[in-house]
Scaffold this motif. Structure first.
Motif, PDB file in Angstrom:
ATOM      1  N   UNK A  71       0.852  -1.192   0.000  1.00 20.33           N
ATOM      2  CA  UNK A  71       0.000   0.000   0.000  1.00 20.33           C
ATOM      3  C   UNK A  71       0.884   1.236   0.000  1.00 20.33           C
ATOM      4  N   UNK A  72       0.239   2.397  -0.202  1.00 15.47           N
ATOM      5  CA  UNK A  72       0.877   3.682   0.047  1.00 15.47           C
ATOM      6  C   UNK A  72       0.546   4.063   1.484  1.00 15.47           C
ATOM      7  N   UNK A  73       1.567   4.399   2.256  1.00 14.57           N
ATOM      8  CA  UNK A  73       1.380   4.677   3.690  1.00 14.57           C
ATOM      9  C   UNK A  73       1.608   6.159   3.953  1.00 14.57           C
ATOM     10  N   UNK A  74       0.657   6.781   4.678  1.00 13.09           N
ATOM     11  CA  UNK A  74       0.670   8.235   4.863  1.00 13.09           C
ATOM     12  C   UNK A  74       0.330   8.582   6.305  1.00 13.09           C
ATOM     13  N   UNK A  75       1.082   9.502   6.869  1.00  6.32           N
ATOM     14  CA  UNK A  75       0.684  10.149   8.120  1.00  6.32           C
ATOM     15  C   UNK A  75      -0.277  11.274   7.747  1.00  6.32           C
TER      16      UNK A  75
END
Length: 280
Positions: A142-146
């Motif tokens: 996945x693309x992981x984002x804060x």
């Protein structure tokens, strides 16, 4: 895993589309966001924070990772994955809003891969510790984002699914980012979830809240589901991890926490409710 790259990120400052370069993400106005070495990007500007280090602590994230990776909540993950992937178009876009350390989204990605589906997956959490752990565990899934559910760094009407697991739903934002016909899938604790632990750590239990949920503006109600079964936990360390990963750790009395710490075995009720809403 055969997931599709997620391309619908938006600048958290001006909402413009973000494009990925060699070192990170940038919008047309020149706002840039570096990709961390662990494989995630921080899209939570300081002005959007309510505290210096929001979200789950490093200790909570580590406890949740150990507990979930042991498989104790695997039936919950399977229920969530089935709901998200049902009737999903090829290369659809899905957001796990409040992804924690990424367990549920990783399980979803694995199930999609087995079924030959290739969704674009975005995992977002306000805790940098959670997103770091998620990206380290499997950056390619996945693309992981804060980021924050209150100001999702996602372009309008670009998502087919939003998953919110035991989280903090922000319905106007979910409505903004979902396509018409897209589904919001939420899993929340039922009235008896972890009841046996709660009876140990609290002097008394509050009356359960009504299970009737108002239909958010912009949505239509879909069919719900429930999951209920018993779970046996062996060992004080596992029980401590469960307590640490929940808000109950901070709500319990010192005496209640001490009683929980003395346990070596505990049989629990798992009681989870799944709610669907469709964007209209």
């Amino acid at each position: 895993m055969g997931t599709t790259p997620f391309t619908a990120l938006a600048c958290p400052l001006d909402g413009a589309p973000l494009t990925r370069g060699a070192a990170g993400w940038q919008c047309p106005a020149g706002h840039s966001y570096d990709s961390a070495a662990q494989g995630y990007v921080n899209l939570l500007p300081v002005q959007h924070k309510r505290s210096r280090d929001p979200g789950d602590s490093k200790e909570m994230v580590a406890a949740r990772r150990r507990f979930l990776e042991a498989g104790h909540y695997r039936p919950i993950a399977e229920l969530a994955a089935s709901a998200v992937l049902a009737d999903l178009a090829p290369e659809a876009a899905c957001l796990d809003a409040g992804c924690g350390e990424g367990y549920y989204l990783r399980q979803l990605a694995a199930r999609a891969d087995t079924a030959g589906q290739t969704p674009a997956l975005l995992g977002l959490d306000i805790s940098k510790w959670a997103v770091q752990a998620a990206a380290k565990a499997q950056r390619g899934s996945a693309t992981w984002v804060v980021g924050s559910n209150a100001n999702l760094p996602v372009r309008p009407a670009t998502l087919d699914r939003v998953l919110c697991m035991f989280g903090f739903p922000v319905y106007p934002e979910f409505a903004r980012v979902l396509k018409p016909g897209g589904a919001l899938i939420m899993l929340d604790a039922g009235p008896d979830h972890l009841r046996e632990l709660r009876e140990i750590i609290y002097p008394s239990l509050k009356a359960p809240r009504s299970s009737d949920m108002a239909i958010p503006e912009g949505f239509a109600a879909g069919p719900g589901e429930s999951l209920r079964h018993s779970l046996m936990l062996d060992g004080a360390a596992t029980i401590a991890d469960l307590l640490t990963m929940t808000p109950h750790l901070y709500r319990a009395t010192p005496a209640g926490r001490a009683r929980a710490a003395a346990l070596e075995r505990l049989t629990l009720t798992v009681d989870v409710r799944l709610t669907r809403f469709f964007r209209i």
